[in-house]
Design a protein around this motif. Structure first.
Motif, PDB file in Angstrom:
ATOM      1  N   ILE A 180     -10.873   8.211  -6.247  1.00 14.97           N
ATOM      2  CA  ILE A 180     -10.293   7.594  -5.049  1.00 14.97           C
ATOM      3  C   ILE A 180     -11.156   7.895  -3.822  1.00 14.97           C
ATOM      4  O   ILE A 180     -11.453   7.009  -3.015  1.00 14.97           O
ATOM      5  CB  ILE A 180      -8.857   8.114  -4.828  1.00 14.97           C
ATOM      6  CG1 ILE A 180      -7.962   7.723  -6.004  1.00 14.97           C
ATOM      7  CG2 ILE A 180      -8.282   7.587  -3.533  1.00 14.97           C
ATOM      8  CD1 ILE A 180      -7.719   6.266  -6.129  1.00 14.97           C
ATOM      9  N   PHE A 202      -1.252  12.030  -3.129  1.00 16.57           N
ATOM     10  CA  PHE A 202      -1.063  11.535  -4.494  1.00 16.57           C
ATOM     11  C   PHE A 202      -1.270  12.642  -5.518  1.00 16.57           C
ATOM     12  O   PHE A 202      -0.561  12.704  -6.523  1.00 16.57           O
ATOM     13  CB  PHE A 202      -1.980  10.339  -4.758  1.00 16.57           C
ATOM     14  CG  PHE A 202      -1.320   9.051  -4.386  1.00 16.57           C
ATOM     15  CD1 PHE A 202      -0.642   8.315  -5.330  1.00 16.57           C
ATOM     16  CD2 PHE A 202      -1.318   8.613  -3.080  1.00 16.57           C
ATOM     17  CE1 PHE A 202       0.011   7.149  -4.977  1.00 16.57           C
ATOM     18  CE2 PHE A 202      -0.664   7.456  -2.722  1.00 16.57           C
ATOM     19  CZ  PHE A 202      -0.002   6.724  -3.668  1.00 16.57           C
ATOM     20  N   LEU A 214       9.733  13.666   0.093  1.00 17.72           N
ATOM     21  CA  LEU A 214      10.094  12.827   1.233  1.00 17.72           C
ATOM     22  C   LEU A 214       9.662  13.484   2.529  1.00 17.72           C
ATOM     23  O   LEU A 214       9.197  12.821   3.455  1.00 17.72           O
ATOM     24  CB  LEU A 214      11.610  12.584   1.241  1.00 17.72           C
ATOM     25  CG  LEU A 214      12.089  11.447   0.357  1.00 17.72           C
ATOM     26  CD1 LEU A 214      13.594  11.344   0.413  1.00 17.72           C
ATOM     27  CD2 LEU A 214      11.458  10.135   0.809  1.00 17.72           C
ATOM     28  N   ILE A 269       5.899  13.007   2.904  1.00 18.25           N
ATOM     29  CA  ILE A 269       5.585  11.610   3.225  1.00 18.25           C
ATOM     30  C   ILE A 269       6.006  11.278   4.653  1.00 18.25           C
ATOM     31  O   ILE A 269       5.255  10.659   5.411  1.00 18.25           O
ATOM     32  CB  ILE A 269       6.310  10.667   2.236  1.00 18.25           C
ATOM     33  CG1 ILE A 269       5.825  10.904   0.829  1.00 18.25           C
ATOM     34  CG2 ILE A 269       6.151   9.233   2.661  1.00 18.25           C
ATOM     35  CD1 ILE A 269       4.667  10.084   0.414  1.00 18.25           C
ATOM     36  N   GLY A 270       7.202  11.700   5.020  1.00 16.92           N
ATOM     37  CA  GLY A 270       7.686  11.403   6.362  1.00 16.92           C
ATOM     38  C   GLY A 270       6.770  12.016   7.410  1.00 16.92           C
ATOM     39  O   GLY A 270       6.457  11.410   8.438  1.00 16.92           O
ATOM     40  N   HIS A 281       3.284  10.121   7.453  1.00 18.99           N
ATOM     41  CA  HIS A 281       3.462   8.687   7.335  1.00 18.99           C
ATOM     42  C   HIS A 281       2.307   7.889   7.962  1.00 18.99           C
ATOM     43  O   HIS A 281       1.775   6.968   7.372  1.00 18.99           O
ATOM     44  CB  HIS A 281       4.779   8.330   8.022  1.00 18.99           C
ATOM     45  CG  HIS A 281       5.189   6.923   7.810  1.00 18.99           C
ATOM     46  ND1 HIS A 281       5.550   6.096   8.835  1.00 18.99           N
ATOM     47  CD2 HIS A 281       5.271   6.190   6.686  1.00 18.99           C
ATOM     48  CE1 HIS A 281       5.831   4.921   8.357  1.00 18.99           C
ATOM     49  NE2 HIS A 281       5.681   4.940   7.057  1.00 18.99           N
ATOM     50  N   ILE A 333      -0.825   7.773   5.909  1.00 14.44           N
ATOM     51  CA  ILE A 333      -0.691   7.085   4.631  1.00 14.44           C
ATOM     52  C   ILE A 333      -0.991   5.613   4.782  1.00 14.44           C
ATOM     53  O   ILE A 333      -1.793   5.045   4.048  1.00 14.44           O
ATOM     54  CB  ILE A 333       0.718   7.278   4.064  1.00 14.44           C
ATOM     55  CG1 ILE A 333       0.916   8.754   3.762  1.00 14.44           C
ATOM     56  CG2 ILE A 333       0.897   6.470   2.807  1.00 14.44           C
ATOM     57  CD1 ILE A 333       2.296   9.080   3.354  1.00 14.44           C
ATOM     58  N   VAL A 334      -0.340   4.985   5.741  1.00 11.06           N
ATOM     59  CA  VAL A 334      -0.524   3.550   5.886  1.00 11.06           C
ATOM     60  C   VAL A 334      -1.994   3.236   6.141  1.00 11.06           C
ATOM     61  O   VAL A 334      -2.550   2.296   5.595  1.00 11.06           O
ATOM     62  CB  VAL A 334       0.359   3.011   7.013  1.00 11.06           C
ATOM     63  CG1 VAL A 334      -0.009   1.588   7.326  1.00 11.06           C
ATOM     64  CG2 VAL A 334       1.812   3.105   6.607  1.00 11.06           C
ATOM     65  N   ARG A 335      -2.636   4.085   6.928  1.00 13.05           N
ATOM     66  CA  ARG A 335      -4.040   3.828   7.215  1.00 13.05           C
ATOM     67  C   ARG A 335      -4.904   4.071   5.962  1.00 13.05           C
ATOM     68  O   ARG A 335      -5.894   3.405   5.745  1.00 13.05           O
ATOM     69  CB  ARG A 335      -4.512   4.724   8.353  1.00 13.05           C
ATOM     70  CG  ARG A 335      -5.225   3.928   9.423  1.00 13.05           C
ATOM     71  CD  ARG A 335      -5.691   4.841  10.530  1.00 13.05           C
ATOM     72  NE  ARG A 335      -4.570   5.344  11.331  1.00 13.05           N
ATOM     73  CZ  ARG A 335      -4.602   6.516  11.964  1.00 13.05           C
ATOM     74  NH1 ARG A 335      -5.646   7.299  11.859  1.00 13.05           N
ATOM     75  NH2 ARG A 335      -3.583   6.903  12.695  1.00 13.05           N
ATOM     76  N   MET A 394      -3.988   4.045   2.666  1.00 12.42           N
ATOM     77  CA  MET A 394      -3.577   3.554   1.355  1.00 12.42           C
ATOM     78  C   MET A 394      -4.444   2.459   0.769  1.00 12.42           C
ATOM     79  O   MET A 394      -4.143   1.934  -0.286  1.00 12.42           O
ATOM     80  CB  MET A 394      -2.137   3.039   1.408  1.00 12.42           C
ATOM     81  CG  MET A 394      -1.090   4.094   1.224  1.00 12.42           C
ATOM     82  SD  MET A 394      -1.330   5.112  -0.211  1.00 12.42           S
ATOM     83  CE  MET A 394      -0.972   3.940  -1.493  1.00 12.42           C
ATOM     84  N   THR A 395      -5.488   2.060   1.468  1.00  7.06           N
ATOM     85  CA  THR A 395      -6.276   0.946   0.935  1.00  7.06           C
ATOM     86  C   THR A 395      -7.306   1.403  -0.081  1.00  7.06           C
ATOM     87  O   THR A 395      -8.019   0.599  -0.637  1.00  7.06           O
ATOM     88  CB  THR A 395      -7.012   0.235   2.077  1.00  7.06           C
ATOM     89  OG1 THR A 395      -7.732   1.235   2.784  1.00  7.06           O
ATOM     90  CG2 THR A 395      -6.044  -0.446   2.993  1.00  7.06           C
ATOM     91  N   PHE A 396      -7.365   2.725  -0.319  1.00 13.51           N
ATOM     92  CA  PHE A 396      -8.310   3.279  -1.285  1.00 13.51           C
ATOM     93  C   PHE A 396      -9.737   2.857  -0.980  1.00 13.51           C
ATOM     94  O   PHE A 396     -10.560   2.720  -1.867  1.00 13.51           O
ATOM     95  CB  PHE A 396      -7.955   2.874  -2.726  1.00 13.51           C
ATOM     96  CG  PHE A 396      -6.622   3.379  -3.141  1.00 13.51           C
ATOM     97  CD1 PHE A 396      -6.274   4.699  -2.935  1.00 13.51           C
ATOM     98  CD2 PHE A 396      -5.716   2.534  -3.736  1.00 13.51           C
ATOM     99  CE1 PHE A 396      -5.045   5.172  -3.313  1.00 13.51           C
ATOM    100  CE2 PHE A 396      -4.480   3.004  -4.118  1.00 13.51           C
ATOM    101  CZ  PHE A 396      -4.143   4.322  -3.900  1.00 13.51           C
ATOM    102  N   ALA A 428     -10.896   0.117  -0.307  1.00 18.06           N
ATOM    103  CA  ALA A 428     -11.298  -1.148  -0.909  1.00 18.06           C
ATOM    104  C   ALA A 428     -11.408  -2.263   0.125  1.00 18.06           C
ATOM    105  O   ALA A 428     -11.897  -3.326  -0.181  1.00 18.06           O
ATOM    106  CB  ALA A 428     -10.326  -1.549  -2.007  1.00 18.06           C
ATOM    107  N   VAL A 429     -10.945  -2.023   1.336  1.00 18.94           N
ATOM    108  CA  VAL A 429     -11.068  -3.050   2.362  1.00 18.94           C
ATOM    109  C   VAL A 429     -12.156  -2.640   3.333  1.00 18.94           C
ATOM    110  O   VAL A 429     -12.189  -1.518   3.795  1.00 18.94           O
ATOM    111  CB  VAL A 429      -9.738  -3.206   3.129  1.00 18.94           C
ATOM    112  CG1 VAL A 429      -9.947  -4.082   4.344  1.00 18.94           C
ATOM    113  CG2 VAL A 429      -8.698  -3.807   2.228  1.00 18.94           C
ATOM    114  N   ARG A 430     -13.071  -3.529   3.574  1.00 17.92           N
ATOM    115  CA  ARG A 430     -14.142  -3.171   4.472  1.00 17.92           C
ATOM    116  C   ARG A 430     -14.083  -4.022   5.705  1.00 17.92           C
ATOM    117  O   ARG A 430     -13.808  -5.201   5.605  1.00 17.92           O
ATOM    118  CB  ARG A 430     -15.494  -3.390   3.784  1.00 17.92           C
ATOM    119  CG  ARG A 430     -16.225  -2.111   3.530  1.00 17.92           C
ATOM    120  CD  ARG A 430     -17.304  -2.380   2.514  1.00 17.92           C
ATOM    121  NE  ARG A 430     -16.691  -2.770   1.269  1.00 17.92           N
ATOM    122  CZ  ARG A 430     -16.344  -1.895   0.349  1.00 17.92           C
ATOM    123  NH1 ARG A 430     -16.533  -0.620   0.557  1.00 17.92           N
ATOM    124  NH2 ARG A 430     -15.800  -2.275  -0.775  1.00 17.92           N
TER     125      ARG A 430
END
Lengths: 452, 305, 274
Positions: free
Chosen positions: C156, C201, C254, C257-258, C261, C264-266, C268-270, C272-274
């Motif tokens: 990852i 993860f 939880l 994660i909380g 948070h 994570i959102v930033r 989570m793309t692993f 793969a998005v450039r």
């Protein structure tokens, strides 16, 4: 399951041991440094840390019936013999057999006594992993006599392999019939003595939200155990003592067809059902008749069954035809001693104590959800008040028949359990299920070298 | 104390071997721990080896492999596992993307709701399986009770061979769609607004702009997600272990429970090891195929995995 | 455009509520179950209203000893995660940034370890750990979990590191920074979200790991999932205690994660998005 009697601390006793004397903090430090593995000395085949000389390890299935009575009796043991401590280790039922198999095969010296299923004991003894107990038993004539007179002979013999005794059972079980006495008497039905009558009852009592039959037919273990009992009730068997397969017989056909037919009126939950689903079927009022389920406090305990008071027990039905008789499967777990135990004397003292006829020990056992096998205990009216099914269990134990005891038994269990499930759910015809069972068993036994 | 010359030599050597120093810790951990178990299981896969029969151990070469490959039960499990994976991962991707589109943006409680939605993937699979077994119970499970209130007589779920697999898939989809949702949601945040706005100015409707702008930009992460999910889905064990044990009949007899049945119910260690390597082969073939797709279709210029 | 505002006001919220109800219902149901006595658990009609009791929680924690297992899980999961990140970061850097002989082979070998069914290696691991006196120790569990989390993390992180722009790195190289300093000063900063996601993860994986912990723990190092499996008795399942345990085992995750948070959102793309 008496909560009041165990203080919370008793389960996390201060004697909890840490491997190799490591505290969590030390472990953390080590792991961060990432050494551990490289730093450990090689070639030491002994996972046991240095104990105080008197702590012995006893291994049991977690929860009521095995762990809880042992923990309670262990306390009594330490009180009577202050020089001994018992460290309990437990595993969940679903994984216990696997764990014991791996541990013993690896030559672990970690365990001094294990309460294990008789089905596996001869295989473990045959592999040379268990200590024979005859010499210990001979030392104490009085104890020997009480064991041999009070524990049914057919039960004690389960723990023999090639003439030697490898275990002594403080616990026993068989399959039994459970039925809702109130529903039966209202409809004027009597508990059946044959499977044909059971089928009639299933037809009679099924209707609306009520099922006149419920059985545990989950693939594997459950379906297999059910079928073994029923095929034997019809005078047949999976195979004989010399491993000649005879499942594809008249008795085999009739018994499998019976299960297939009776399930048509049965609670569908049973097709993927363990004992838990069957008890819950009773508890929800759906199921009223379970002719061949395992004993245990579930059905007759108010805590698990909303209709516990109205639920009665009896011995399982018989089949019909030559050799027909009620034949419940035998259950029960005895105390065994791994041959690699480093404290055999202490282990023997403990095994003897757990199996003793001392009234205080027996009472502690029963009061902590244990299920004794000594007939004197099962017939004791005081204990019958605690567990109403004990009287039936005593009757049932003397007619119950064991299955298994050979190393490949697990493979047979999986094979038969799958085919029975296929036949009952109608995915396979009864004939071809029997044929596949026969071929599969022959294959297993050939590879294991039984036909040489 | 070192003379400059040798110091330079050390620096040069260090630069040359730098990558090896960098991978050394992980290589060391993996090698020391994994090599013995791998060698052990490869070796055992070539033996007739029953755990309780030390006297019976014998060399059978590739016999275990051949036996499994000619056993129809093995192929049944392969077929079931592939079906389970295809349907399960398929639904997870579709629902996960829709969920991410639905839940992105600001609305009342949006943060809390997104957080709540990912809870299922945090649950231990044993607990998930038990929960669903409990919900599905035809006698007193809540699903059929609720359907009953609506006048619908619910299916028998796990007890019926024709619905058992789909019931397990539902549980799997419930647990892992949130994972897809989370990743896709994160991906959506990374799509530059101006591109979407430009598309909308061009008069593209929502669906058109989704298909021509959003989806292509999401494709790379979707493929990563698919690979992760496919590997884990083929290996699914805990769910069926507690829900059905592979039954009724063989309707949910997935590869991992089949292997457990051989190795840990039957204690046929040799056969079970061979089984594991065949499963490994299946997974490798699938992931090689998928990464190839990834290389050619998505990252034409980049080296991936 | 009017259509879309109509759908924005009515249809979208309705859909959201529907999805939320469907996805959260099982969770709500085990939450309710965890407060029920067993007799209500196994009654025919589902009980929605009842007097809640904490009996299941107390029983699970103390009667069935889950309290200790939670502590073990916490130690095992957090230390494994820490070591994983420390070890995987340099490796991921090497394979994503430096062209060297054996690099791609190393990367694919690492990935293949993750594909291996754990059941194949659990018995040899037992034998190995017995030699090193690591059975039933927290350290043993940390080591065995590393064999799964390190490959995952390398894989990852590799994706995330590819995403980091080469410009900053080249500037640093010109300034004479070594790879470790680049890793610590630049990557730890720039790829922060990715690293945090990888850590989370790994943590979730170890927290929920069952088979290794089952075979390699015994009494002192039992983790929460293994402890929970003890609530499945031979002839009954303790549904109340099981639900309570399922809820309790979620709480630490939880919380993590909380708390994280944002990242994570930033992340989570692993990568793969450039």
């Amino acid at each position: 399951m008496r909560r009041g009697e165990r203080s919370p601390r008793s389960l996390t006793s201060p004697r909890v041991y840490r491997p190799a004397g490591m505290s969590r903090r030390e472990v953390l430090k080590l792991s961060v440094a990432g050494v551990g593995l490289l730093g450990s000395p090689m070639g030491i085949f002994d996972a046991r840390p240095t104990f105080a000389a008197t702590t012995l390890t006893s291994w049991a299935i977690a929860g009521p019936r095995f762990e809880f009575p042992q923990r309670a009796v262990a306390k009594l043991f330490s009180k009577r013999f202050p020089e001994y401590n018992v460290r309990m280790t437990t595993s969940g039922w679903g994984e216990f057999y696997q764990k014991v198999g791996v541990a013993l095969s690896s030559g672990s010296t970690q365990y001094d006594a294990i309460q294990h299923d008789y089905v596996v004991v001869p295989a473990l003894a045959g592999a040379g992993w268990l200590e024979p107990l005859d010499d210990y038993l001979d030392r104490d004539k009085k104890f020997k006599e009480s064991v041999e007179s009070d524990i049914p002979k057919n039960v004690l013999d389960l723990y023999r392999y090639k003439g030697k005794l490898y275990g002594i059972p403080p616990d026993g079980n068989t399959q039994m019939m459970y039925y809702r006495a109130d529903v039966f008497s209202k409809r004027g039905v009597k508990p059946p003595t044959t499977w044909e009558q059971a089928l009639e009852i299933a037809k009679e009592l099924t209707g609306g939200k009520q099922y006149g039959f419920v059985g545990s037919f989950r693939r594997g273990f459950w379906a297999y155990l059910y079928y073994v009992s029923v095929i034997r009730s019809y005078g047949g068997d999976l195979h004989d003592e010399k491993f000649n397969v005879k499942v594809n017989s008249d008795a085999g056909f009739k018994s499998l067809k019976m299960l297939h037919d009776v399930q048509k009126y049965g609670d569908p939950v049973g097709l993927n059902g363990t004992n838990d689903e069957v008890i819950k079927s009773f508890s929800s009022g759906a199921g009223v008749f379970a002719p061949c389920e395992w004993g245990g406090a579930g059905f007759t305990n108010r805590q698990f069954n909303n209709f516990a008071e109205a639920t009665s027990s009896d011995i399982v039905p018989a089949g019909t035809g030559p050799g027909a008789a009620p034949v419940p499967d035998m259950g029960g777990l005895g105390m065994i001693m791994p041959v690699k135990s480093l404290q055999k004397e202490a282990a023997w003292r403990w095994i003897k104590f757990v199996n003793s006829d001392d009234p205080e020990v027996l009472e502690t056992w029963v009061k902590n959800a244990g299920q004794p096998v000594r007939l004197s205990a099962l017939k004791n009216p005081k204990f019958n008040k605690i567990q109403p099914f004990f009287a039936t269990l005593a009757k049932s134990l003397t007619i119950a028949k064991p299955y298994g005891g050979f190393p490949e038994h697990g493979a047979v269990e999986e094979l038969v359990g799958t085919e029975v499930s296929l036949a009952i759910t109608g995915q396979k015809s009864i004939d071809s299920a029997l044929k596949d069972m026969e071929n599969g068993m022959k294959d297993i036994f050939t590879k294991a070298g039984y036909y040489k | 104390m070192l003379r400059t010359g040798s110091r330079d030599a050390i620096v040069v050597a260090f630069q040359k071997y730098t990558p090896y120093f960098l991978i050394l810790p992980s290589l060391l951990i993996l090698l020391t721990t994994v090599i013995f178990p791998l060698a052990y299981s490869v070796h055992k896969s070539l033996l007739y080896f029953h755990l309780f029969r030390p006297d019976q151990i014998r060399w059978v070469g590739l016999g275990n492999y051949f036996e499994l490959l000619t056993d129809s039960a093995f192929w049944t499990s392969v077929r079931l596992s592939l079906l389970f994976t295809a349907v399960g991962v398929g639904f997870e991707i579709v629902i996960g993307v829709l969920m991410a589109l639905l839940m992105s943006g600001h609305f009342i409680g949006s943060q809390a709701i997104r957080l709540a939605l990912i809870t299922p993937m945090l649950m231990s699979p044993v607990v998930t399986g038990m929960t669903w077994r409990f919900l599905y119970n035809p006698d007193n499970g809540v699903i059929n009770a609720l359907l009953g209130y609506l006048g619908i007589s619910g299916p028998q779920w796990l007890s019926d061979p024709s619905t058992a697999l789909i019931s397990v898939i539902i549980a799997d989809v419930w647990q892992w769609t949130p994972f897809v949702f989370l990743v896709v949601y994160a991906g959506l945040q990374n799509i530059p607004r101006d591109i979407l706005e430009a598309a909308q100015l061009d008069g593209a409707g929502y669906w058109r702009s989704f298909r021509s702008v959003t989806l292509p930009m999401l494709k790379p992460i979707l493929l990563v997600v698919v690979i992760i999910r496919v590997i884990d889905s083929i290996k699914t064990f805990d769910l069926v272990y507690v829900m059905t044990w592979g039954g009724p009949g063989t309707s949910t007899f997935l590869l991992a429970i089949h292997n457990w049945s051989i190795g840990f119910s039957g204690f046929q260690i040799g056969r079970s090891a061979a089984f594991s390597y065949l499963v490994l082969l299946v997974i490798m073939m699938l992931t090689t195929y998928l990464t190839k797709q990834m290389r050619t279709r998505v990252f034409s210029s980049q080296r991936v995995v | 455009m009017r259509d879309s505002s109509m759908s924005n006001r009515v249809i979208l919220p309705l859909c959201r509520i529907l999805v939320l109800v469907v996805w959260l219902f099982p969770l709500v149901w085990i939450l309710l179950t965890s407060f029920k006595p067993y007799t209500l658990v196994a009654s025919r009609d589902p009980a929605f209203f009842f007097v809640p009791s904490f009996e299941n929680y107390i029983s699970a924690l103390f009667e069935y000893g889950l309290y200790e297992t939670f502590l073990n899980s916490l130690v095992v999961a957090s230390s494994t995660t820490l070591v994983t990140i420390l070890v995987a970061m340099p490796a991921a850097y090497a394979v994503s940034r430096i062209r060297f002989k054996g690099g791609p082979q190393f990367a694919s070998w690492v990935l293949s370890i993750r594909m291996l069914p754990p059941i194949a290696v659990v018995i040899p691991f037992y034998l190995l750990f017995q030699q090193f006196r690591l059975i039933d120790s927290v350290l043993g569990l940390i080591i065995i979990n590393l064999t799964v989390t390190v490959p995952f993390a390398v894989w990852i992180l590799y994706g995330f590191f590819l995403e980091v722009s080469r410009d900053i790195e080249e500037a640093a190289l010109l300034d004479g920074c070594g790879p470790l300093r680049i890793l610590l000063h630049i990557f730890l900063h720039v790829a922060r979200s990715g690293i945090i996601v990888t850590a989370i993860f790994s943590f979730i994986f170890v927290w929920n790991e069952f088979l290794f912990a089952l075979i390699l723990s015994d009494a002192a190092a039992v983790t929460a999932p293994v402890g929970i499996s003890k609530l499945i008795l031979p002839y009954q399942v303790l549904w109340g205690q099981l639900s309570a345990a399922g809820i309790m085992v979620l709480i630490p995750l939880l919380a993590v994660i909380g708390f994280l948070h944002r990242y994570i959102v930033r992340g989570m793309t692993f990568g793969a998005v450039r």
